[in-house]
Enzyme design. Structure first.
Site, mmCIF file in Angstrom:
data_model
loop_
_atom_site.group_PDB
_atom_site.id
_atom_site.type_symbol
_atom_site.label_atom_id
_atom_site.label_comp_id
_atom_site.label_asym_id
_atom_site.label_seq_id
_atom_site.Cartn_x
_atom_site.Cartn_y
_atom_site.Cartn_z
ATOM 1 N NE ARG A 163 4.096 1.723 -1.535
ATOM 2 C CZ ARG A 163 5.220 1.025 -1.292
ATOM 3 N NH1 ARG A 163 6.271 1.218 -2.056
ATOM 4 N NH2 ARG A 163 5.267 0.126 -0.329
ATOM 5 C CB CYS A 172 -0.877 0.002 1.246
ATOM 6 S SG CYS A 172 -1.787 -1.523 1.436
#
Ligand code: AGP
Length: 614
Positions: free
Chosen positions: A27, A2
């Site tokens: 991401r 993340c």
């Protein structure tokens, strides 16, 4: 994988956090959220979907504050949804997290025993409860509360926390997941990656394993795993934002090639049990009782991973394992039904042919498990169970880290099947599991040998410059390395646009040998191990016809050096796991040749990352 960003200073945090997250969407992009502390105390807004959805919500529901944290999600536990989006809040505490908490189920039941209720399926939410519990129990600072929480957590994390009891401080901590601090004048930043904060500061502190940092507008303080205050160097970053997104690599594909040791480590984490010589599949129980076979279904690179899977499942589980092209399987009136175990392998989880094959198998009564990299994707939703790979988002169209993550999931499945069917003893299981646990280190060593500094080209460049004009390539492999010959050929085709064929080395004399002359480069995958002698005689057949041989060989195998034009070395490893290493030089060779031909490596012509058309 993340994206995280945090800010404390004199400016309004929200616009800065949204801009930072927009630089981190590579991401993860399945949901996003922001929390800030301002005149109205702690406020949180989060939305499923792209960052633009969150930005629109913030426009209609603005929140204020000069301290805040933000997150863009790549789901690992809990499908993409509003309640699973970060930040997760409990009491006065809100957190954003990147990583995987292995013992989250155990901690969750401990928190529930204290009367706490959970509102998401994520592993992360347990962090919010643990920290809030420490605050409730009298922690004197947010750092003290976070330290109490991380002491109970097993797994990987970059955790960033806000608490309206301590409204001027952000506390962050890392274990295996990246985290950086941005040093500003009268303001401070924290992020999972440099691109998020580069437009505000080039003074970056890369936190070490186990570090924790307290961040205020006036500055920051780092403590190590023991709680001792430490000083970490401030580095001045010279990259531009797009370079930063690629972490200084020229292309996402090369970055993802170097992310493979981490992708394999994350996919093994919490599933491989070396001490017991066993593997667990995150609570999935495969109905092996009535199964007379396992059928693997996939397309493209995932299909080649399945061919390695067949090798492992049959050798460890002694259960027939069929591999089928999904696009063929679904239109062939396949002989499939109750009792059959079907495994569908897909990076995106959206490939139409594989999805169609899953539906076909289910409609005929088979039990279907997905091995998928994208949480909540169509194939995951259509399957009876899903075993996720943890490679993180793959941006380059040519799949690399998802391929080795799929090999990892299939090796775990084979170990699981072997132990459940009793065809693999605990001792033999321990031997293989120990070798699997060493994979990330072996892969790192292999990559560092092939491309000493990932940010510069390797000796592979000379080969690339020499062969960039080639019209055709032939890749040869035997046994567990035959699928790697196929994958090597596909990688070269996909990004260099050179015609290439992968072939079982033993098959060469039944036809393709006619192609061989001094204009055809032949890549022979010849690591030491079962079939080595046979491959060497195939290599001699190529040499006899003046073929130009590039060999993938084991470190220390000097015998082969004299017989070939070039050798690409891989470390020694349990022969059943050789594909994890032998594929690496082929990915790098294809990459280097595509770069030498000036191709758009990340977005090759005529190709899409996920093929959702039939
Ligand atoms: C591999 O590099 C290609 N992008 C392609 O062959 C891909 O593997 C295939 O389309 C299957 O995709 P999936 O794994 O997302 O189902």
């Amino acid at each position: 994988m993340c994206g995280i960003v945090g800010y404390v200073g004199s400016k309004q945090a929200v616009p800065l956090l949204v801009a930072g997250l927009s630089r981190l969407e590579y991401r993860g992009y399945d949901s996003a959220g922001i929390a800030a502390i301002g005149p109205k105390g702690l406020q949180v807004v989060r939305r499923p979907g792209k960052l633009s959805v969150l930005a629109a919500a913030l426009a209609s529901e603005p929140i204020e504050g000069k301290i805040g944290i933000g997150h863009t999600r790549w789901a690992t536990h809990g499908r993409p949804s509003q309640e699973n989006a970060h930040p997760h809040t409990s009491g006065a505490v809100t957190v954003v997290h990147n990583g995987i908490i292995e013992n989250h189920l155990e901690l969750r039941s401990q928190m529930e025993a204290l009367g706490r209720t959970f509102s998401s399926d994520t592993d992360t939410e347990v962090f919010a409860h643990l920290i809030d519990q420490a605050v409730v129990e009298g922690a004197k600072s947010l750092a003290e509360a976070v330290r109490a929480a991380i002491a109970r957590v097993e797994g990987t994390y970059a955790i960033v926390t806000l608490c309206d009891r301590f409204p001027d401080t952000i506390v962050a901590a890392r274990n295996a997941s990246p985290l950086v601090v941005g040093v500003g004048k009268g303001e401070s930043f924290v992020a999972s990656d440099v691109p998020a904060i580069l437009e505000h500061t080039r003074e970056i502190v890369f936190l070490d394993e186990g570090d924790m940092v307290e961040i205020r507008a006036s500055g920051y303080a780092v403590t190590d795993r023991s709680g001792a205050t430490v000083t970490r160097p401030v580095e001045t970053i010279t990259w531009n934002a797009s370079q930063a997104e690629k972490d200084g690599f020229p292309h996402f594909m090369l970055k993802e090639i170097f992310e493979q040791p981490r992708a394999v480590a994350d996919t093994l984490r919490g599933r491989l049990l070396p001490d017991r010589g066993d593997a667990v599949l995150e609570g999935i129980e495969v109905p092996l009782g009535k199964a007379n076979r396992i059928v693997l279904l996939a397309c493209g690179t995932s299909y080649y991973a399945s061919l390695v899977g067949k090798f492992l499942i049959e050798s460890l589980g002694r259960l027939p394992c069929e591999v089928d092209l999904a696009s063929e399987f679904r239109h062939r009136d396949p002989v499939i039904g109750p009792g059959d175990v079907v495994v569908a392998i897909s990076q995106s989880g959206e490939t139409a042919d594989t999805l169609g094959a899953v539906r076909e198998a289910k409609a005929r009564g088979a039990w279907v498990m997905g091995i998928v990299n994208v949480v909540g994707s169509a194939i995951a939703r259509a399957s009876d169970a899903t075993f996720y790979t943890h490679a993180g988002p793959e941006i380059g169209v040519a799949s690399t880290k998802c391929f080795t993550a799929q090999l990892t999931a299939l090796a775990l499945l084979a170990l699981y099947v072997g132990r459940r069917r009793g065809t693999l003893s605990e001792a033999a299981g321990r031997e293989l599991a120990t070798a699997m646990a060493a994979l990330p280190e072996r892969m790192t060593r292999c990559l560092e040998h092939l491309a000493p500094s990932p940010k510069t080209q390797s000796p592979l460049v000379d080969l690339a410059l020499r062969f960039r004009g080639a019209r055709d390539f032939l890749f040869l492999g035997r046994g567990v390395n035959y699928p790697i010959a196929l994958e090597g050929a596909l990688k070269l085709k996909e990004i260099s646009y050179i015609h290439a064929e992968g072939y079982a080395a033993g098959e060469m004399k039944h036809g393709p040998i006619a192609l061989i002359d001094d204009g055809l480069p032949v890549v022979v995958i010849a690591p030491r191990g079962p079939g080595y002698e046979k491959v060497m005689s195939n290599l001699a057949e190529v040499r006899a016809r003046k073929g130009t041989v590039l060999a993938v060989a084991t470190e220390g195998d000097e015998a082969i050096t004299k017989q070939v034009e070039a050798v690409l070395r891989v470390p020694e490893i349990d022969p059943r796991l050789q594909p994890f290493l032998t594929v690496l030089p082929l990915q790098l060779l294809a990459y280097a040749i595509a770069v030498a031909r000036g191709n758009d490596v990340d977005q090759p012509r005529n190709l899409a990352k996920s093929v959702t058309v039939e």
